[in-house]
Design a protein around this motif. Structure first.
Motif, PDB file in Angstrom:
ATOM      1  N   ALA A 171       0.495   5.169  -1.926  1.00  0.00           N
ATOM      2  CA  ALA A 171      -0.034   5.928  -0.797  1.00  0.00           C
ATOM      3  C   ALA A 171      -0.938   7.076  -1.214  1.00  0.00           C
ATOM      4  O   ALA A 171      -1.846   7.467  -0.470  1.00  0.00           O
ATOM      5  CB  ALA A 171       1.123   6.456   0.056  1.00  0.00           C
ATOM      6  N   ILE A 220      -3.789   2.401   4.187  1.00  0.00           N
ATOM      7  CA  ILE A 220      -2.802   3.014   5.081  1.00  0.00           C
ATOM      8  C   ILE A 220      -3.502   3.788   6.193  1.00  0.00           C
ATOM      9  O   ILE A 220      -3.107   3.714   7.370  1.00  0.00           O
ATOM     10  CB  ILE A 220      -1.861   3.941   4.278  1.00  0.00           C
ATOM     11  N   SER A 221      -4.538   4.532   5.843  1.00  0.00           N
ATOM     12  CA  SER A 221      -5.294   5.276   6.861  1.00  0.00           C
ATOM     13  C   SER A 221      -5.908   4.340   7.891  1.00  0.00           C
ATOM     14  O   SER A 221      -5.888   4.611   9.098  1.00  0.00           O
ATOM     15  CB  SER A 221      -6.399   6.101   6.191  1.00  0.00           C
ATOM     16  N   GLN A 250      -5.021  -5.328   6.576  1.00  0.00           N
ATOM     17  CA  GLN A 250      -4.152  -5.789   5.484  1.00  0.00           C
ATOM     18  C   GLN A 250      -3.993  -7.308   5.454  1.00  0.00           C
ATOM     19  O   GLN A 250      -3.087  -7.830   4.790  1.00  0.00           O
ATOM     20  CB  GLN A 250      -2.767  -5.127   5.561  1.00  0.00           C
ATOM     21  N   ASN A 298      -3.143   2.946  10.165  1.00  0.00           N
ATOM     22  CA  ASN A 298      -2.703   3.978  11.109  1.00  0.00           C
ATOM     23  C   ASN A 298      -3.733   4.198  12.212  1.00  0.00           C
ATOM     24  O   ASN A 298      -3.376   4.371  13.390  1.00  0.00           O
ATOM     25  CB  ASN A 298      -2.445   5.298  10.369  1.00  0.00           C
ATOM     26  N   GLY A 304      -3.716   2.912  -2.334  1.00  0.00           N
ATOM     27  CA  GLY A 304      -3.268   2.454  -1.025  1.00  0.00           C
ATOM     28  C   GLY A 304      -3.638   3.381   0.110  1.00  0.00           C
ATOM     29  O   GLY A 304      -3.441   3.034   1.283  1.00  0.00           O
ATOM     30  N   TYR A 305      -4.197   4.552  -0.213  1.00  0.00           N
ATOM     31  CA  TYR A 305      -4.468   5.557   0.815  1.00  0.00           C
ATOM     32  C   TYR A 305      -5.462   5.048   1.867  1.00  0.00           C
ATOM     33  O   TYR A 305      -5.260   5.246   3.081  1.00  0.00           O
ATOM     34  CB  TYR A 305      -5.011   6.831   0.157  1.00  0.00           C
ATOM     35  N   PRO A 346       0.809  -1.231   0.000  1.00  0.00           N
ATOM     36  CA  PRO A 346       0.000   0.000   0.000  1.00  0.00           C
ATOM     37  C   PRO A 346       0.839   1.276   0.000  1.00  0.00           C
ATOM     38  O   PRO A 346       0.403   2.297  -0.531  1.00  0.00           O
ATOM     39  CB  PRO A 346      -0.821  -0.123   1.286  1.00  0.00           C
ATOM     40  N   TYR A 347       2.040   1.230   0.585  1.00  0.00           N
ATOM     41  CA  TYR A 347       2.844   2.449   0.704  1.00  0.00           C
ATOM     42  C   TYR A 347       3.420   2.905  -0.639  1.00  0.00           C
ATOM     43  O   TYR A 347       3.794   4.064  -0.779  1.00  0.00           O
ATOM     44  CB  TYR A 347       3.948   2.247   1.735  1.00  0.00           C
TER      45      TYR A 347
END
Length: 397
Positions: A245, A253-254, A347, A257, A249-250, A241-242
């Motif tokens: 990003a 990732i969100s 993930q 986090n 992948g946003y 995903p990075y």
């Protein structure tokens, strides 16, 4: 037959209490999610409305006996296929009857709200499978590899029609749910493992091959097999995903986090700091993970465990094979939804757009799940009528 029991003795209060807990979790999580400033509508009120509609559906369904659902199963299956066909040919676009979201044409855009036919088709599919398998076993009382192959062919025949329409949308998430329901039915139907193991191995090999082609043969998938580019993008953004990003992948990732920042005890109600788009629907688990941490997320998972445990216990009590197959399909549907939804937020699995049952906001999802649990409530309510034998009246319908 025992038909003199009071309503309070026949009603499944445990299942109703579990649903009440889900309602509290859902409303609390959605109420916090909509404070992020990305929403104009009050989804708390809307979710309460959909819970009310779900309760009405269950209240009506409980008074119909399992035999009546057995008789209606093919008609409901046909109605579901008709809805999927109408969706496919309906005009899509701005202010049109059908709506395309994220590349998928899966919704009817109606004045009363958006309706996703595949959510209802899941329950209709379970009913059709259960009817077909139970009738097969009545016809073939002597089990053999030949009869098992015949049954397997019938099961896949019932699967292929709705699957073809759903993949045409395309909606991979819903298609995977249909496969999960089919797999559970195959196991519960008693098909020999001499058949199941090769079929499962072939399915695993096919899945692995598609994943490999998604990584290294994208052009072949898109031009020869008709896969959309956004489906391949979801695979790439899931594995790395990075590297995506700023695009696909946003969302993941969100979510990572948000859940990770919740740590053990979370940040408290409305204490979120990480922005997750559309976190009231498919990514509602990220809200729970961030605000209530590992402890709160574990409580929600345990609540789902209690639901599945209760449904499994009811399934083992059923005397009618049709009821057993229906309950097994419902268990598979809910379990896969939970596993896939939570898995995609951390993930473990690719993002497929599958909601978290009874917690994510959504009218179609709520009504579809209410249809499924309405069958369970009905089977529990009428169970004592058939406690000392199967009810075989009108079997030639």
């Amino acid at each position: 037959m025992n038909t003199n029991k009071k309503f309070s003795d026949r009603f499944d209060w445990t299942l109703a209490f579990i649903l009440l807990l889900f309602c509290i979790v859902s409303i609390t999580a959605i109420a916090s999610a909509i404070t992020s400033g990305q929403y104009a509508a009050n989804y708390v009120t809307k979710q309460l409305f959909w819970y009310f509609i779900g309760a009405c559906i269950i209240s009506v369904m409980i008074y119909f006996e399992p035999d009546q659902y057995k008789k209606m199963s093919w008609y409901l299956y046909g109605a579901g296929i008709l809805l999927l066909a109408l969706l496919l040919i309906a005009p899509d676009g701005v202010n049109q009857i059908a709506e395309r979201r994220n590349g998928a044409k899966s919704w009817f855009h109606l004045p009363v709200g958006d309706i996703q036919p595949s959510e209802f088709m899941k329950t209709f599919f379970i009913l059709a499978l259960a009817r077909m398998v139970s009738k097969h076993h009545e016809k073939y009382t002597m089990k053999s590899l030949k009869t098992d192959f015949i049954l397997l062919g019938k099961i896949f025949g019932v699967l292929l029609i709705p699957l073809a329409f759903i993949m045409k949308q395309p909606d991979l998430g819903s298609a995977l749910v249909f496969f999960a329901i089919t797999a559970a039915t195959i196991v519960v139907a008693g098909i020999s493992w001499k058949i199941i193991l090769p079929v499962a191995g072939s399915a695993a090999a096919l899945g692995g091959s598609l994943l490999w082609m998604a990584l290294y043969m994208q052009d072949f998938l898109q031009h020869k097999l008709g896969f959309d580019p956004y489906q391949s993008a979801r695979i790439y953004s899931w594995l790395d995903p990075y590297s995506y990003a700023s695009s696909d992948g946003y969302h993941l990732i969100s979510s990572l986090n948000a859940i990770g920042s919740g740590e053990i005890f979370g940040k408290g109600y409305q204490g979120r700091e990480v922005y997750v788009p559309e976190n009231h629907t498919d990514f509602i688990f990220s809200v729970i993970g961030e605000e209530y941490g590992f402890i709160g997320a574990s409580v929600v998972i345990c609540l789902f465990f209690f639901l599945i445990f209760h449904l499994t216990k009811l399934t083992l009590q059923m005397k009618d094979p049709f009821c057993t197959y229906v309950c097994a399909g419902i268990i598979a549907m809910i379990t896969f939804h939970v596993f896939e939804n939570i898995g995609m937020t951390i993930q473990l699995l690719p993002i497929t757009g599958i909601p978290l049952p009874f917690i994510s906001y959504g009218g179609s999802s709520m009504m579809g799940n209410a249809l499924a649990l309405g069958l369970v409530f009905s089977m529990k309510y009428h169970h004592r009528t058939y406690m000392f034998g199967n009810h075989d009246e009108d079997e030639d319908f």
